[in-house]
Design an enzyme around this catalytic site. Sequence first.
Site, short mmCIF file in Angstrom:
data_model
loop_
_atom_site.label_atom_id
_atom_site.label_comp_id
_atom_site.label_asym_id
_atom_site.label_seq_id
_atom_site.Cartn_x
_atom_site.Cartn_y
_atom_site.Cartn_z
N TYR A 102 0.85 -1.27 -0.19
CA TYR A 102 0.08 -0.01 0.06
C TYR A 102 0.83 1.03 -0.04
O TYR A 102 0.65 2.22 -0.74
CB TYR A 102 -1.15 0.00 1.08
CG TYR A 102 -1.79 1.21 1.41
CD1 TYR A 102 -2.82 1.32 0.44
CD2 TYR A 102 -1.69 2.23 2.34
CE1 TYR A 102 -3.54 2.47 0.42
CE2 TYR A 102 -2.42 3.36 2.43
CZ TYR A 102 -3.43 3.51 1.63
OH TYR A 102 -4.27 4.57 1.55
N LYS A 131 1.17 4.50 -2.81
CA LYS A 131 0.92 5.86 -2.39
C LYS A 131 2.26 6.69 -2.62
O LYS A 131 1.83 7.92 -3.18
CB LYS A 131 0.61 6.00 -0.93
CG LYS A 131 -0.68 5.43 -0.53
CD LYS A 131 -1.97 5.98 -1.21
CE LYS A 131 -2.70 5.42 -2.25
NZ LYS A 131 -3.65 6.24 -2.74
N THR A 166 -14.48 4.96 5.34
CA THR A 166 -14.62 4.51 4.21
C THR A 166 -14.70 2.79 4.07
O THR A 166 -13.87 2.34 4.84
CB THR A 166 -14.40 5.07 2.67
OG1 THR A 166 -12.86 4.77 2.77
CG2 THR A 166 -14.20 6.69 2.92
#
Length: 234
Positions: A133, A137, A170
């Site tokens: 991840y 990014k 989210t």
Amino acid sequence: GDAALAEVRARSGAADASVLELDLADLRSVRAAAAAFARRFGRLDVLVNNAGVMAIPTLQLTADGFEKQLGINHLGHFALTALLLPELLASAAPGGARVVTVASAAHLLAPASAVRAPLAVPATGEYDPWRAYARSKLANVLFAAELERRSVSASAPLTSLALHPGVVRTDLGRYLLGAAADGTGEAMPATPGAARALGLRALELLTRSVERGASTQVWLAAGGAGGGGGGGTP
């Protein structure tokens, strides 16, 4: 897609809002979506590269053979932006078009290999969800900065910016706390009920609502942080 479109129209009052099918994990889908947009609209004022996944528990690949977090979070957006450059440069917006890429402070955790071999697919036993991840990014940040540099160099009417939205409540965290995963049926090891409830409460206190989380990218998309003619700061 239809349900989301109906909600957007109802909440915004924008009866002309529309939807295009796009799978960022499949570059054929990205090319098709960009071509469909060009045929339908011909110009684009703002592109927000926002969709993503986080901490997929096991190594998964995109349709094109890339590690999935890198493929969805960066490569899909990279390809989409490149394919839509003619429409972005045709923008009639004051100051030119804007490309807003939603990155993360997690880029600071990216391993050195993220730069040395950015497209390398890790071996199954070497895959780490959070390192993957972070690599994706970091790719977001480098992409936004390089697009801005090239825009300034060419005096192009385009501003590229990147942002860290904070930790937002989210579905991006679907793999955490034993939450159900997407169609793979995979998730992190289940968290006992009491601990899970406590964890969710802590997350609620320490994270932002969707509305607050979206505020920075909306501000940038609407013209915040200057820019115009390649003058923004990613």
